[in-house]
Design an enzyme around this catalytic site. Structure first.
Site, PDB file in Angstrom:
ATOM      1  N   PHE A   1       0.602  -1.275  -0.354  1.00 59.58           N
ATOM      2  CA  PHE A   1       0.195  -0.254  -0.217  1.00 59.58           C
ATOM      3  C   PHE A   1       1.269   0.823   0.043  1.00 59.58           C
ATOM      4  CE2 PHE A   1      -1.348   4.278   1.511  1.00 59.58           C
ATOM      5  CZ  PHE A   1      -2.791   3.959   1.549  1.00 59.58           C
ATOM      6  N   GLU A   2       0.938   1.994  -0.744  1.00 53.34           N
ATOM      7  CA  GLU A   2       1.598   3.508  -0.565  1.00 53.34           C
ATOM      8  C   GLU A   2       0.308   4.351  -1.413  1.00 53.34           C
ATOM      9  OE1 GLU A   2       4.612   2.999  -3.376  1.00 53.34           O
ATOM     10  OE2 GLU A   2       6.228   2.425  -1.122  1.00 53.34           O
TER      11      GLU A   2
END
Ligand SMILES: Nc1nc2c(ncn2[C@@H]2O[C@H](COP(=O)(O)OP(=O)(O)OP(=O)(O)O)[C@@H](O)[C@H]2O)c(=O)[nH]1
Ligand SMILES: [Mg+2]
Length: 420
Positions: free
Chosen positions: A306-307
């Protein structure tokens, strides 16, 4: 005479009737503005958004502004510098879409797992925003992949094939040495230790995804992997939160990296710090990465599956110098450096600590860890369906406690009940 008056009346009546029906039918076709429930700071750990997006139930959005949100318009913001975007956001056009895209690296065989992720992202967020989605692959995407993902994404989808030189051994790598490392790691049962493609993937995510032609026109990205879950409604725009609060990188989960996969990564990072002191700002997050003032790495990293981040930062000289230094040392192939420690060390050293954001409101799962907001109020307000007991944040193997401590952030009430 009476007859012609009656005819005129009928004509006028019919005309106005048609006009009324037209207005009713066309306005019901206008997609509704997103249900905004972002209320700014709910606790000390969530920074207030100074200009929350308008368009909530309590603040009707004029039809023109609705169109701003809903129509994909890469052209407008694509060429606008960051400054201009920010001032645009702070103007009355607070509902304009950001210059942002989702991005996924995937194989054709990942189709049904990424379909699952897309469904989660659309249901919890993107059905109200219609952001684009860029798919990247080392091979050409097949028709099935394109057909299904195009149908699922509410924004525009783009498909790119990665150039061979970004998914192969660079010429400075000694292939025999790299092969011996893989054989040794296989024997030691190090996860993905024997995989060549995993190494290409990690190097690509570390140094090349943000340089793809399809990514060039965007300023913000949100990385999505196959088989992830989102557990809460996201009723604010994370890209906008990033921009308005001058954030460059964000995370939801953090943990310790397997030491065997990165024995010399910190040596390379130290080499970089010595060679490029101009890229290391005061007030960075070195203390989160190292417990002895930079001598050694404590293995804390943000989990990069996740970014939400700023592409201009990744394309900056500072980040590129960092990637280049690490790449030339060969650890993507002579060890098994993951893109998570690479991005995290870069963010920790190159950014000021207030440029990194913890998205507590984005409840997330990637096997095997969960981020579920500790606050019950948040979970209920955002219709979360994660079990708070699964929240990884305060457990011993997470580095999020350290993040809060380094930043002097108050941990949410009840966090003690979620420690192991
Ligand atoms: N095109 C392509 N994509 C890949 C390849 N290997 C991995 N990926 C993608 O790269 C991302 C990371 O790979 P994952 O296999 O999820 O790696 P991981 O998250 O460390 O491990 P998992 O626990 O298996 O999820 C995912 O989006 C994958 O779809 C590959 O060989 N080709
Ligand atoms: Mg994964």
């Amino acid at each position: 005479m009476a007859g012609s008056t009656r005819i005129i009346r009928y004509v006028l009546f019919a005309f106005f009737g048609i006009m009324i029906i037209y207005f009713i039918s066309s306005s019901s076709n206008i997609p509704k503005a997103p249900l905004e429930r972002w209320k700014g700071a709910k606790d000390k750990n969530t920074p207030a958004v100074e200009n929350p997006p308008t368009g909530g139930l309590g603040s009707p959005v004029p039809p023109s502004a609705e169109k701003e949100i809903l129509a994909p318009q890469p052209g407008i913001a694509a060429t606008a510098p960051a400054e201009a975007l920010l001032s645009l956001n702070n103007s009355s056009l607070g509902t304009t879409k950001m210059n942002a895209t989702f991005v996924t690296l995937a194989r054709n065989s990942d189709l049904w797992d990424i379909a699952d992720s897309i469904r989660n992202v659309e249901d919890r967020f993107n059905r109200n925003y219609h952001y684009d989605w860029v798919f990247l692959n080392d091979k050409e995407f097949d028709d099935d992949f394109i057909k299904v993902t195009t149908a699922l994404v509410s924004g525009t989808t783009h498909y790119g094939t990665i150039p061979k030189e970004q998914w192969s051994f660079p010429d400075f790598i000694d292939q025999d040495k790299a092969k011996k490392v893989r054989e040794d790691m296989a024997q030691r049962k190090i996860i993905y230790g024997d995989s060549v493609s995993y190494r290409h993937m990690c190097r690509f995510e570390s140094g090349f995804f943000f340089r793809q032609p399809l990514m060039q026109n965007y300023e913000w990205y949100w990385r999505v992997e196959p088989s992830i879950k989102l557990y809460c409604d996201i009723s604010f725009d994370p890209f906008r939160v990033m921009a308005e609060n001058k954030k460059k990188y964000s995370f939801v989960l953090s943990l310790y990296e397997y030491a065997e996969t990165i024995p010399t990564i910190w040596d390379s990072a130290k080499k970089f710090m010595e060679k490029f002191p101009e890229h290391i700002p005061e007030g960075n997050s070195l203390k989160w990465l190292s417990d002895d003032d930079g001598k050694t790495y404590n293995h804390c990293h943000f989990w990069s599956n996740f970014e939400v981040g700023n592409l201009e930062w990744l394309r900056s000289k500072a980040y590129l110098d960092f990637f280049e230094t690490l790449d030339k040392d060969g650890g993507f192939f002579y060890e098994r450096w993951g893109d998570a420690p690479v991005h995290s060390i870069a963010a920790g050293l190159l950014l000021k600590k207030e440029e990194i954001h913890f998205f507590d409101d984005i409840a997330y799962w990637h096997v095997p860890f969960t981020h579920c907001p500790t606050s019950e109020q948040k979970r209920l307000e955002n219709r979360c369906h994660c079990n708070p007991k699964d929240n990884f944040d305060w457990k011993g193997y997470s580095c999020t406690s350290r993040w809060f401590e380094m930043n002097g952030m108050e941990k949410p009430a009840g966090y003690q009940d979620q420690q192991d």
